[in-house]
Design a protein around this motif. Structure first.
Motif, short mmCIF file in Angstrom:
data_model
loop_
_atom_site.label_atom_id
_atom_site.label_comp_id
_atom_site.label_asym_id
_atom_site.label_seq_id
_atom_site.Cartn_x
_atom_site.Cartn_y
_atom_site.Cartn_z
N GLU A 6 0.81 -1.22 0.00
CA GLU A 6 0.00 0.00 0.00
C GLU A 6 0.84 1.27 0.00
O GLU A 6 0.36 2.34 -0.37
N ASN A 7 2.10 1.16 0.40
CA ASN A 7 2.97 2.33 0.46
C ASN A 7 3.85 2.51 -0.78
O ASN A 7 4.73 3.37 -0.80
N LEU A 8 3.62 1.72 -1.81
CA LEU A 8 4.38 1.87 -3.05
C LEU A 8 4.09 3.22 -3.70
O LEU A 8 3.00 3.78 -3.56
N LYS A 9 5.07 3.74 -4.41
CA LYS A 9 4.88 4.99 -5.14
C LYS A 9 3.87 4.77 -6.28
O LYS A 9 3.82 3.70 -6.88
N GLY A 10 3.09 5.79 -6.55
CA GLY A 10 2.06 5.69 -7.56
C GLY A 10 0.70 5.34 -6.99
O GLY A 10 -0.29 5.27 -7.72
N ILE A 11 0.65 5.11 -5.65
CA ILE A 11 -0.61 4.83 -4.97
C ILE A 11 -0.96 6.03 -4.09
O ILE A 11 -0.18 6.43 -3.22
N HIS A 12 -2.11 6.62 -4.33
CA HIS A 12 -2.54 7.81 -3.58
C HIS A 12 -3.98 7.63 -3.14
O HIS A 12 -4.74 6.84 -3.73
N SER A 13 -4.36 8.38 -2.14
CA SER A 13 -5.79 8.42 -1.79
C SER A 13 -6.49 9.37 -2.74
O SER A 13 -5.88 10.31 -3.27
#
Length: 486
Positions: free
Chosen positions: A133-140
């Motif tokens: 869930e903390n990978l780059k490219g993942i945002h709320s």
């Protein structure tokens, strides 16, 4: 400069003091979004002796009407005119850049005011709690919305829209549809809205051509409204993809739709889109929107080529299980599939943040309350917190539209009035109110932004926008906002 801000506030106070009763009901509303302004408006109307102060951590008022409502929905923002009239009322004041918990504590506010109404909403996000869930490219979705709406805390998000042609949005509510629409709408149409200039520039260079809207349940349970759905289905040069087997209804789901007009209309729109839209008739340049049902995210996949970056989502297929009349939950089947993408936006719900001294139900994400009256805890025999009330998302959870807060505020203000009439809440002892607040903030070197200061920001934004054929060009950094309030 700080002394000048305090002087201006006191000048305003002296001008209106003559119309104030000698011992007014001192009310502080924390949060200047729809819940806060509707509460202030109702208090001013119902309690003729009330003096209402609205505080907000931002220098700009109006909450989600400014930073949450999509830029291509200007009609929803008209309510700002009504809220401005409230702020300009002789018994009302707005004080920006005042943060509950750091500028001033909740216990201090309760000492200064007879009534404190917490209406600061939900400024955090629910977590999926799954691997990657903390990978780059993942945002709320909230972060992304703040980014394109010019919220100063969203200015540095900088989502990568160039390195991938595919985005996955988790969730199928109105916020999810807003985000998908902004990614897919022609930028020539966005250019005449109040979208932040940095977001427009990024979208003009975006490589995103495919967007997947993924939900755990089926089309009959989609959380969006028909109005929002109809709008995205009507976008130009957009190919809609819905798997027709996903539209097959079980008897109990079909029965539930007969008694739910809103959900039935959403289902009908999706069914029509699945069967009537031509597929791939405009070549590779056409953008695609895929509605994917019966999938729940299991984990995020890390790219083999870009360390620390997401390259896809691993989904488990689901089926519906009835848990009560007209209610179904999604349960996993043990079958999995991957959707490759370089951008993931999680639209799975906002989350409120508690402050010291505030009872909070962490499971529900709300302040325990009885029709807006704050309760000491979540147990059945909890006691009322005298003079402390709640409204909006903090009261009921992050649901509803702007107008939902009107009824919510009416209920909370009705509770306040009842408590005053019954003597549960007393206003007989004088409280420092506004004078005490300004003195405390001055002692702590907190620079207060008044509503007249906000009007300077508003004027500058409109001036910048007019030169670019936009309703306004938002000042999107803290430095820019503070510059125009000096």
């Amino acid at each position: 400069m700080q002394k000048m801000a305090i002087w201006k506030a006191k000048q305003w106070l002296s001008r209106s003091f003559s119309s104030m009763p000698s011992n007014p009901l001192r009310v502080c509303v924390v949060g200047s979004g729809p819940a806060g302004f509707y509460t202030a408006e109702k208090m001013l109307k119902v309690q003729q002796q009330a003096q209402v102060d609205i505080i907000d951590r931002l220098p700009t008022p109006f909450g989600l009407v400014r930073s949450g409502v999509a830029p291509d929905h200007p009609e929803t923002k008209i309510v700002i005119n009504q809220f401005s009239r409230v702020a300009q009322h002789e018994r009302c004041s707005f004080f920006g850049t005042v943060t509950l918990g750091s500028s001033i504590s909740l216990s201090e506010l309760r000492e200064l005011y007879h009534v404190v109404v917490l209406a600061y909403g939900a400024e955090s996000d629910r977590s999926l709690g799954i691997p990657g869930e903390n990978l780059k490219g993942i945002h709320s979705a909230r972060e992304f919305v703040w980014w394109y709406n010019g919220h100063p805390d969203g200015r540095n998000l900088d989502p990568d829209l160039k390195s991938t042609d595919t985005a996955v949005i988790l969730g199928q509510g109105n916020v999810a549809l807003d985000v998908a629409r902004i990614l897919l709408r022609p930028t020539t149409e966005l250019a005449t809205t109040d979208i932040a200039s940095h977001a427009l520039s990024a979208l003009e260079e975006s490589s995103i051509r495919k967007v997947y809207l993924v939900g755990r349940r089926g089309p009959a349970q989609a959380a969006c409204t028909a109005k929002e759905l109809r709008e995205i289905l009507g976008l130009r040069n957009l190919d809609i993809s819905i798997q027709e087997p996903d539209l097959i209804l079980t008897p109990d789901v079909e029965e539930g739709l007969t008694s739910n007009r809103i959900q039935r209309r959403v289902y009908e729109l999706l069914s029509k889109a699945a069967t009537s839209r031509p597929k791939n008739d405009a070549g590779l340049s056409k953008r695609q929107l895929h509605f994917v049902f019966f999938r729940k995210p299991d984990s995020f996949i890390e790219s083999k080529d870009r360390h620390g970056h997401a390259s896809g989502v691993y989904f488990e297929k689901t089926v519906l299980k009835g848990v009560g009349p007209g209610k179904q939950i999604a349960i996993g089947t043990g079958e999995f599939e991957v959707i490759n993408c370089g951008l993931v936006l999680k639209s799975i719900g906002y989350k409120s943040i508690p402050v010291d001294g505030l009872p909070f139900d962490h499971k529900k994400g709300i302040v325990p309350n009885d029709r807006g009256r704050v309760l000491s805890d979540t147990s059945g025999d909890s006691i009322l917190e005298e003079g402390l009330y709640v409204c909006g998302w903090l009261k009921r959870g992050p649901t509803g539209i702007v107008a939902t807060n009107l009824h919510c505020a009416e209920e909370t203000v009705s509770s306040i009035s009842e408590d005053l009439e019954k003597g549960v809440l007393s206003s007989s002892s004088p409280k420092p109110g506004r004078d005490g607040l300004l003195q405390l903030l001055n002692d702590r070197n907190v620079r207060v932004v008044s509503f007249s200061d906000w009007e300077k920001i508003d004027s500058e934004e409109r001036k910048l926008g007019s030169s670019r054929n936009k309703p306004r060009e938002k000042l999107a950094t803290w430095d820019e906002l503070q510059k125009y309030t000096l």
